[in-house]
Scaffold this motif. Structure first.
Motif, PDB file in Angstrom:
ATOM      1  N   GLU A   1     -13.232  -9.800  -1.049  1.00  0.00           N
ATOM      2  CA  GLU A   1     -13.023 -10.426  -2.256  1.00  0.00           C
ATOM      3  C   GLU A   1     -11.558 -10.697  -2.227  1.00  0.00           C
ATOM      4  OE1 GLU A   1     -14.765 -10.233  -5.982  1.00  0.00           O
ATOM      5  OE2 GLU A   1     -16.235  -8.836  -4.978  1.00  0.00           O
ATOM      6  N   ASN A   2     -10.752  -9.638  -2.128  1.00  0.00           N
ATOM      7  CA  ASN A   2      -9.340  -9.750  -2.584  1.00  0.00           C
ATOM      8  C   ASN A   2      -8.564  -8.711  -1.832  1.00  0.00           C
ATOM      9  OD1 ASN A   2      -6.769  -9.683  -3.981  1.00  0.00           O
ATOM     10  ND2 ASN A   2      -7.673  -9.858  -5.975  1.00  0.00           N
TER      11      ASN A   2
ATOM     12  N   ARG B   1     -16.348  -4.543   0.673  1.00  0.00           N
ATOM     13  CA  ARG B   1     -16.864  -5.504  -0.318  1.00  0.00           C
ATOM     14  C   ARG B   1     -15.568  -5.955  -1.045  1.00  0.00           C
ATOM     15  NH1 ARG B   1     -20.848  -3.261  -3.613  1.00  0.00           N
ATOM     16  NH2 ARG B   1     -20.719  -1.324  -2.299  1.00  0.00           N
ATOM     17  N   ALA B   2     -14.605  -4.965  -1.534  1.00  0.00           N
ATOM     18  CA  ALA B   2     -13.821  -5.258  -2.471  1.00  0.00           C
ATOM     19  C   ALA B   2     -12.597  -6.260  -1.480  1.00  0.00           C
ATOM     20  CB  ALA B   2     -13.127  -4.174  -2.844  1.00  0.00           C
TER      21      ALA B   2
ATOM     22  N   ILE C   1      -4.711   1.082  -0.293  1.00  0.00           N
ATOM     23  CA  ILE C   1      -5.868   1.254   0.855  1.00  0.00           C
ATOM     24  C   ILE C   1      -5.105   0.446   2.066  1.00  0.00           C
ATOM     25  CG2 ILE C   1      -8.086   0.552   1.574  1.00  0.00           C
ATOM     26  CD1 ILE C   1      -8.902   0.743  -1.301  1.00  0.00           C
ATOM     27  N   ASN C   2      -5.237   0.928   3.135  1.00  0.00           N
ATOM     28  CA  ASN C   2      -4.910   0.416   4.517  1.00  0.00           C
ATOM     29  C   ASN C   2      -5.967  -0.478   4.940  1.00  0.00           C
ATOM     30  OD1 ASN C   2      -4.054  -0.081   6.951  1.00  0.00           O
ATOM     31  ND2 ASN C   2      -3.523   2.071   7.526  1.00  0.00           N
TER      32      ASN C   2
ATOM     33  N   ARG D   1     -19.269   4.305  -0.619  1.00  0.00           N
ATOM     34  CA  ARG D   1     -17.891   4.085  -1.181  1.00  0.00           C
ATOM     35  C   ARG D   1     -17.075   3.370  -0.202  1.00  0.00           C
ATOM     36  NH1 ARG D   1     -14.372   5.977  -4.642  1.00  0.00           N
ATOM     37  NH2 ARG D   1     -12.293   6.468  -4.073  1.00  0.00           N
TER      38      ARG D   1
ATOM     39  N   ALA E   1     -18.027  -0.218  -0.576  1.00  0.00           N
ATOM     40  CA  ALA E   1     -17.240  -0.713  -1.714  1.00  0.00           C
ATOM     41  C   ALA E   1     -15.786  -1.060  -1.405  1.00  0.00           C
ATOM     42  CB  ALA E   1     -17.256   0.257  -2.796  1.00  0.00           C
ATOM     43  N   TYR E   2     -15.202  -0.483  -0.485  1.00  0.00           N
ATOM     44  CA  TYR E   2     -13.703  -0.919  -0.081  1.00  0.00           C
ATOM     45  C   TYR E   2     -13.887  -2.303   0.660  1.00  0.00           C
ATOM     46  CZ  TYR E   2     -11.617   3.673  -0.816  1.00  0.00           C
ATOM     47  OH  TYR E   2     -11.092   4.711  -1.430  1.00  0.00           O
TER      48      TYR E   2
ATOM     49  N   LEU F   1     -18.853  -5.674  -6.610  1.00  0.00           N
ATOM     50  CA  LEU F   1     -18.809  -4.059  -7.037  1.00  0.00           C
ATOM     51  C   LEU F   1     -19.432  -4.029  -8.365  1.00  0.00           C
ATOM     52  CD1 LEU F   1     -16.945  -4.266  -4.502  1.00  0.00           C
ATOM     53  CD2 LEU F   1     -15.706  -2.277  -5.468  1.00  0.00           C
TER      54      LEU F   1
ATOM     55  N   PHE G   1      -3.643  -1.261  -4.199  1.00  0.00           N
ATOM     56  CA  PHE G   1      -4.079  -0.213  -4.708  1.00  0.00           C
ATOM     57  C   PHE G   1      -3.922   1.361  -3.530  1.00  0.00           C
ATOM     58  CE2 PHE G   1      -7.677  -2.065  -7.160  1.00  0.00           C
ATOM     59  CZ  PHE G   1      -6.865  -2.278  -8.371  1.00  0.00           C
TER      60      PHE G   1
ATOM     61  N   ARG H   1       0.945  -1.204  -0.064  1.00  0.00           N
ATOM     62  CA  ARG H   1      -0.003  -0.079  -0.168  1.00  0.00           C
ATOM     63  C   ARG H   1       0.821   1.263  -0.008  1.00  0.00           C
ATOM     64  NH1 ARG H   1      -1.022  -1.174   5.511  1.00  0.00           N
ATOM     65  NH2 ARG H   1      -0.159   0.620   7.062  1.00  0.00           N
TER      66      ARG H   1
ATOM     67  N   LEU I   1      -5.230  -7.340  -3.707  1.00  0.00           N
ATOM     68  CA  LEU I   1      -5.084  -6.463  -4.575  1.00  0.00           C
ATOM     69  C   LEU I   1      -5.592  -4.791  -3.981  1.00  0.00           C
ATOM     70  CD1 LEU I   1      -5.015  -5.760  -7.517  1.00  0.00           C
ATOM     71  CD2 LEU I   1      -7.087  -6.266  -7.905  1.00  0.00           C
ATOM     72  N   VAL I   2      -6.582  -5.200  -3.014  1.00  0.00           N
ATOM     73  CA  VAL I   2      -7.148  -3.647  -2.462  1.00  0.00           C
ATOM     74  C   VAL I   2      -5.980  -3.123  -1.665  1.00  0.00           C
ATOM     75  CG1 VAL I   2      -8.665  -2.710  -0.624  1.00  0.00           C
ATOM     76  CG2 VAL I   2      -9.351  -4.717  -2.317  1.00  0.00           C
ATOM     77  N   GLY I   3      -4.870  -3.723  -1.157  1.00  0.00           N
ATOM     78  CA  GLY I   3      -3.704  -3.196  -0.415  1.00  0.00           C
ATOM     79  C   GLY I   3      -3.104  -2.612  -1.428  1.00  0.00           C
TER      80      GLY I   3
ATOM     81  N   PHE J   1     -13.741  -7.017  -9.210  1.00  0.00           N
ATOM     82  CA  PHE J   1     -14.624  -7.507  -8.088  1.00  0.00           C
ATOM     83  C   PHE J   1     -15.917  -7.806  -8.429  1.00  0.00           C
ATOM     84  CE2 PHE J   1     -11.162  -4.859  -6.515  1.00  0.00           C
ATOM     85  CZ  PHE J   1     -10.601  -5.704  -5.443  1.00  0.00           C
TER      86      PHE J   1
ATOM     87  N   LEU K   1     -12.704   2.373  -7.147  1.00  0.00           N
ATOM     88  CA  LEU K   1     -12.177   2.120  -5.999  1.00  0.00           C
ATOM     89  C   LEU K   1     -10.643   2.438  -5.629  1.00  0.00           C
ATOM     90  CD1 LEU K   1     -12.895  -0.184  -3.810  1.00  0.00           C
ATOM     91  CD2 LEU K   1     -11.284  -1.880  -5.219  1.00  0.00           C
TER      92      LEU K   1
END
Lengths: 234, 295
Positions: free
Chosen positions: B182-183, B178-179, B192-193, B172, B175-176, A95, B190, A75, B186-188, A92, A103
Motif C-alpha cells: 500500500e505505502n 501488505r503494508a 523497515i528495510n 506479522r 502484514a509488513y 491491515l 517506520f 529507515r 511510510l513502511v520504510g 493501512f 506494524l
C-alpha cells in the motif's frame, strides 16, 4: 545548557526542481513540545518530511541526539529514534487495527506498553479486529499516533493531528499530547489550528516561505498575539 | 449411472479432474505472479521460464547428482528462488524508478535468454522424469481411475496456495508485505528495510514457479518450452482474477482449470480459447478483475 535533542540548521529541500525549504533553522530540547506554525504551503510538512528523510533531495544539517542524519535513508533515521505521524495518517486498509498498531518495529526500549496505549485510546482496543480504514477519522488519528508510541522512538513528528476532527476529539488529542510530554516524549507538532497549538506547546516556530521567521515562547503568546495573527493571516 | 446431456459421467469426471490438475498449476503460477505484482508492480514475464527451470533443476538433480523427487521438491524451488533473488538484486531493482513497462521488458528478455540457453543445451525433445515410487499407481474410484501422482499434485498445490495465503493474510511478516504494497514510503519510514523485503518477495514468487515446475516434471515432459506454452494462459488467469489479488489468483486458477475441463466435454473445439474468451469478457465488464480493487 545541554545540547538540543534535535538541531536543524540551514535545511533546504526540493520536490524535483521545486525548491520548497530555504534554510530552516530550529532546535528542540529533550521533553519539549514545539510547533511549526504557518500558512498553507509555508513548508511545515516538508520540514517534517525532510527531517524523516522522505523528502530525499535535501541539504543542510539535521542532528538528532548528536548524530548527523542528513545523508541517511528514512529507515535508518527511524532507527535513530524519530517517528512520523503523517498528515494523511497513513492507516493501512489491508491491515486490521491491531496489525496497524503492531506494524512499526521496536527500535529501542522505553516505548509505551500495549496496555498503556489501550488505556490512552480505549476505542482502539474495542475495535482492534476492524479493518484499519473502517475507523472514524478521529479513531484513525488516534491509531496513527498510537502506533508510533510503542516503538521506543523518543522524537515524535506529528503532522496536523487535529485536521478535520470534531472539537471533542481535538481535546482528546490535546490531552494525549500532554500525557506524552509527561512520559518524556519530545514532540514537533505541525498545526494550522493555532488555539490548539497554543494549548499544548512550549514554543512556537513560525514558518514562512521555507524559513523559520520567528520563535515565540509559549508563555509570551498573549503578548505576541497581533504579530502571530499577522504571520498566519487569520 | 446418470448421464448429463448424453455425456457419460466417466468422461465428465475425467475431464473435471484433468481440469483440476491444470487448475492446480494455474493457481500456483498465478499466485506467484500476484505476489510479485502486488509488491513490485512488475508483471514477471519470466515466470514461465522460471517454472521450466524448476522442472529442469529437478531433472538435473536426479540426472547428475542422484537426488530424487522429494528432495528436489525442496531444493529446486530454493535454487530457482535464489536465481530470482540475484535477478532482482542486480537487474530489476535498477528499474523501479522507471515505468513498470521496463520491468516487463526486462523479465521478458530474461525469459527468452533462459529458454534459449536450455534449448541450446538440451534440445526441445524433452527429458523424461519418473513418478516417485511412493506415488506410482492409482486408485479405482469406481467411476474412474485416479493416478496417485495427479491426486498429489492437487493436494500439494492446495497446500502451497493455502500456506502462501496464510502467510500473507495472517502473519506479522504478511502484514509488513501488505503494508508495503500500500505505502512503501511510510513502511520504510517506520524503520523497515523495504528493498530487502521486495527482493525476498520476488524470490518467493519465483520459488513458487519453481515448485510448480517440480510438480509438473513427472506429468509433462521436461522441455525448454514447457513454461512458454503455459504462461500465456496463466497471464489470462491473473487478468481475470485481478492483478495482485492473492485470493483472486488462487480461486480463479482452480476455477478456470475446471471451466476449461468442462468446455472440453461439452464443446471441445472451444477448450483452447475459453479462458481467453472469459478474459476478454471480464476486461470489458470489470477491468480490475473479478477479485481486484478498482483504483
Amino acid at each position: 545548557m545541554t545540547e538540543p535533542l534535535l538541531k536543524v540548521r540551514d535545511l533546504n529541500g526540493w520536490y524535483g526542481e521545486s525548491h520548497v525549504l530555504h534554510g530552516i533553522d530550529f532546535d528542540v530540547r529533550e521533553g519539549e513540545v514545539v510547533t511549526l506554525l504557518g500558512r498553507n504551503g509555508a513548508g511545515k510538512t516538508s520540514t517534517l518530511l525532510a527531517i524523516m528523510g522522505i523528502l530525499s533531495k535535501r541539504t543542510g544539517s539535521v542532528v538528532y541526539s548528536g548524530t548527523e542524519t542528513i545523508g541517511m535513508e528514512p529507515r535508518h533515521i527511524a532507527r535513530q529514534g524519530i517517528a512520523l505521524c503523517p498528515e494523511e495518517r497513513g492507516i493501512f486498509a489491508s491491515l486490521s487495527v491491531e496489525e496497524n498498531l503492531m506494524l512499526p518495529p521496536r527500535i529501542a526500549d522505553g516505548g509505551l506498553a500495549l496496555n498503556r496505549i489501550f488505556d490512552l485510546f480505549p476505542n482502539l482496543h474495542e475495535r482492534r479486529r476492524s479493518q484499519g480504514t473502517k475507523l472514524s477519522g478521529g479513531e484513525q488519528q488516534m491509531l496513527a499516533i498510537a502506533r508510533i508510541l510503542r516503538t521506543g522512538a523518543r522524537l515524535l513528528l506529528l503532522d496536523e493531528p487535529t485536521e478535520g476532527l470534531a472539537p471533542v476529539i481535538v481535546q482528546q488529542i490535546g490531552r494525549t499530547i500532554q500525557t506524552l510530554k509527561t512520559e518524556g516524549f519530545t514532540v514537533v507538532l505541525v498545526e494550522q489550528n493555532f488555539r490548539f497549538a497554543a494549548s499544548v506547546a512550549d514554543r512556537h516556530h513560525v514558518v514562512d516561505q521555507g524559513r523559520v521567521v520567528d520563535m515565540i515562547d509559549g508563555r509570551e503568546i498573549d503578548a505576541n498575539m497581533d504579530k502571530l495573527h499577522a504571520y498566519l493571516g487569520v | 449411472m446418470f448421464e448429463l446431456l448424453g455425456i457419460p459421467p466417466q468422461v465428465l469426471l475425467g475431464q473435471l479432474l484433468l481440469g483440476l490438475i491444470n487448475g492446480s498449476f494455474y493457481a500456483v503460477l498465478s499466485l506467484g505472479l500476484a505476489v510479485i505484482f502486488g509488491l513490485l508492480n512488475i508483471i514477471n514475464f519470466s515466470h514461465g521460464a522460471q517454472y521450466m527451470m524448476g522442472a529442469f533443476v529437478a531433472w538435473m538433480l536426479l540426472a547428475y547428482l542422484g537426488i530424487g523427487y522429494w528432495w528436489a521438491l525442496i531444493a529446486s524451488p530454493l535454487i530457482v528462488g535464489a536465481t530470482g533473488l540475484l535477478l532482482e538484486r542486480f537487474a530489476l531493482s535498477r528499474l523501479y524508478k522507471l515505468d513498470h513497462l521496463y520491468g516487463l521488458l526486462l523479465t521478458f528478455g530474461v525469459a527468452l535468454i533462459i529458454q534459449g540457453l536450455f534449448r541450446n543445451y538440451y534440445g526441445i525433445s524433452g527429458q523424461p522424469y519418473q513418478i516417485p515410487d511412493l506415488l506410482s499407481g492409482g486408485q479405482n474410484l469406481g467411476f474412474m481411475y485416479l493416478p496417485n501422482y495427479r491426486a498429489w499434485v492437487v493436494v500439494a498445490s492446495v497446500i502451497a496456495c493455502l500456506g502462501t495465503w496464510f502467510m500473507i493474510e495472517k502473519t506479522r511478516l504478511g502484514a509488513y508485505l501488505r503494508a508495503a504494497t500500500e505505502n512503501p514510503v511510510l513502511v520504510g519510514a517506520f524503520g523497515i528495510n523495504v528493498p530487502r523485503m521486495i527482493m525476498l518477495t520476488y524470490a518467493f514468487g519465483v520459488a513458487l514457479a519453481g515448485f510448480a515446475g517440480v510438480l509438473a516434471a513427472p506429468i509433462y515432459s521436461v522441455n525448454p518450452n514447457m513454461g512458454a506454452d503455459l504462461i500465456i494462459v496463466v497471464f489470462a488467469v491473473v487478468v481475470i482474477g485481478g492483478m495482485g489479488s492473492i485470493l483472486g489468483a488462487i480461486v480463479t486458477g482452480y476455477g478456470l482449470g475446471l471451466i476449461e475441463g468442462l468446455t472440453r466435454v461439452f464443446y471441445p473445439e472451444g477448450s483452447a480459447v475459453v479462458i481467453f474468451v472469459i478474459m476478454a469478457i471480464v476486461l470489458m465488464i470489470k477491468p480490475e478483475g473479478l477479485f481486484g480493487r478498482a483504483n
